[in-house]
Scaffold this motif. Structure first.
Motif, PDB file in Angstrom:
ATOM      1  N   SER A 108      49.214  41.035  36.794  1.00 37.92           N
ATOM      2  CA  SER A 108      47.943  40.435  36.391  1.00 37.92           C
ATOM      3  C   SER A 108      46.788  41.306  36.879  1.00 37.92           C
ATOM      4  CB  SER A 108      47.819  39.034  36.984  1.00 37.92           C
ATOM      5  OG  SER A 108      46.629  38.420  36.542  1.00 37.92           O
ATOM      6  N   LEU A 109      45.769  41.446  36.027  1.00 38.95           N
ATOM      7  CA  LEU A 109      44.575  42.204  36.371  1.00 38.95           C
ATOM      8  C   LEU A 109      43.376  41.479  35.786  1.00 38.95           C
ATOM      9  CD1 LEU A 109      43.656  44.877  37.763  1.00 38.95           C
ATOM     10  CD2 LEU A 109      43.651  45.880  35.481  1.00 38.95           C
ATOM     11  N   SER A 110      42.355  41.279  36.585  1.00 36.33           N
ATOM     12  CA  SER A 110      41.159  40.560  36.148  1.00 36.33           C
ATOM     13  C   SER A 110      40.110  41.543  35.633  1.00 36.33           C
ATOM     14  CB  SER A 110      40.581  39.757  37.316  1.00 36.33           C
ATOM     15  OG  SER A 110      39.385  39.139  36.946  1.00 36.33           O
ATOM     16  N   LEU A 111      39.661  41.323  34.402  1.00 38.14           N
ATOM     17  CA  LEU A 111      38.589  42.118  33.808  1.00 38.14           C
ATOM     18  C   LEU A 111      37.418  41.191  33.524  1.00 38.14           C
ATOM     19  CD1 LEU A 111      40.611  44.191  31.177  1.00 38.14           C
ATOM     20  CD2 LEU A 111      40.071  44.814  33.538  1.00 38.14           C
ATOM     21  N   ASP A 112      36.286  41.456  34.158  1.00 33.60           N
ATOM     22  CA  ASP A 112      35.106  40.599  34.025  1.00 33.60           C
ATOM     23  C   ASP A 112      35.444  39.135  34.287  1.00 33.60           C
ATOM     24  OD1 ASP A 112      33.288  42.636  33.560  1.00 33.60           O
ATOM     25  OD2 ASP A 112      33.508  42.553  31.387  1.00 33.60           O
ATOM     26  N   ALA A 150      40.548  49.893  44.127  1.00 36.16           N
ATOM     27  CA  ALA A 150      41.768  49.739  44.929  1.00 36.16           C
ATOM     28  C   ALA A 150      42.742  48.788  44.253  1.00 36.16           C
ATOM     29  CB  ALA A 150      41.427  49.235  46.333  1.00 36.16           C
ATOM     30  N   GLU A 151      42.238  47.704  43.675  1.00 33.46           N
ATOM     31  CA  GLU A 151      43.111  46.758  42.973  1.00 33.46           C
ATOM     32  C   GLU A 151      43.663  47.378  41.697  1.00 33.46           C
ATOM     33  OE1 GLU A 151      45.295  43.364  41.963  1.00 33.46           O
ATOM     34  OE2 GLU A 151      44.566  44.171  43.845  1.00 33.46           O
ATOM     35  N   ALA A 152      42.848  48.179  41.018  1.00 35.89           N
ATOM     36  CA  ALA A 152      43.330  48.864  39.816  1.00 35.89           C
ATOM     37  C   ALA A 152      44.484  49.801  40.169  1.00 35.89           C
ATOM     38  CB  ALA A 152      42.186  49.637  39.150  1.00 35.89           C
ATOM     39  N   ALA A 153      44.343  50.549  41.263  1.00 40.24           N
ATOM     40  CA  ALA A 153      45.412  51.460  41.699  1.00 40.24           C
ATOM     41  C   ALA A 153      46.662  50.684  42.100  1.00 40.24           C
ATOM     42  CB  ALA A 153      44.923  52.329  42.854  1.00 40.24           C
ATOM     43  N   ARG A 154      46.482  49.559  42.799  1.00 44.07           N
ATOM     44  CA  ARG A 154      47.630  48.730  43.194  1.00 44.07           C
ATOM     45  C   ARG A 154      48.353  48.195  41.967  1.00 44.07           C
ATOM     46  NH1 ARG A 154      49.570  44.165  42.843  1.00 44.07           N
ATOM     47  NH2 ARG A 154      47.738  43.355  41.810  1.00 44.07           N
TER      48      ARG A 154
END
Length: 107
Positions: free
Chosen positions: A10-14, A86-90
């Motif tokens: 999961s990744l949050s965008l806006d 950092a979250e994007a890299a993780r």
């Protein structure tokens, strides 16, 4: 909600959660976009901590597209990623681990 057993992250965008997954099609698209080396070289860069912002962006775009997102890399220029770079890299590293984990692994 992302299903880690299906290789999803999961990744949050806006502020909106998105499911990312490196499907075979997403991996093929990613491989086409890599400027140097192969997917194995990319995995090795992440394992060694030698990845670049370009690597993270390419993985995020491929994973989002594998999760059904219809955007392009340029669409992410003004997007706020929850947790920042950092979250994007993780998330990118986790997608790689889950895509190449043996069946039954916890990637």
């Amino acid at each position: 909600m992302a299903n880690p057993w299906a290789g999803e992250v999961s990744l949050s965008l806006d502020g909106v959660p998105h499911v990312c997954k490196l499907t075979l099609g997403a991996l093929a698209e990613l491989e086409e976009q890599l400027e140097e080396g192969s997917l194995i070289d990319l995995v090795e860069r992440f394992e060694a901590g030698r990845f670049r912002a370009r690597d993270v962006l390419a993985l995020i775009v491929a994973g989002l597209r594998g999760g059904g997102w219809q955007g392009r890399a340029v669409d992410l220029r003004a997007v706020e990623i929850g947790g920042g770079p950092a979250e994007a890299a993780r998330a990118a590293a986790q997608m790689l681990a889950r895509a190449f984990a043996p069946p039954g692994g916890d990637g």
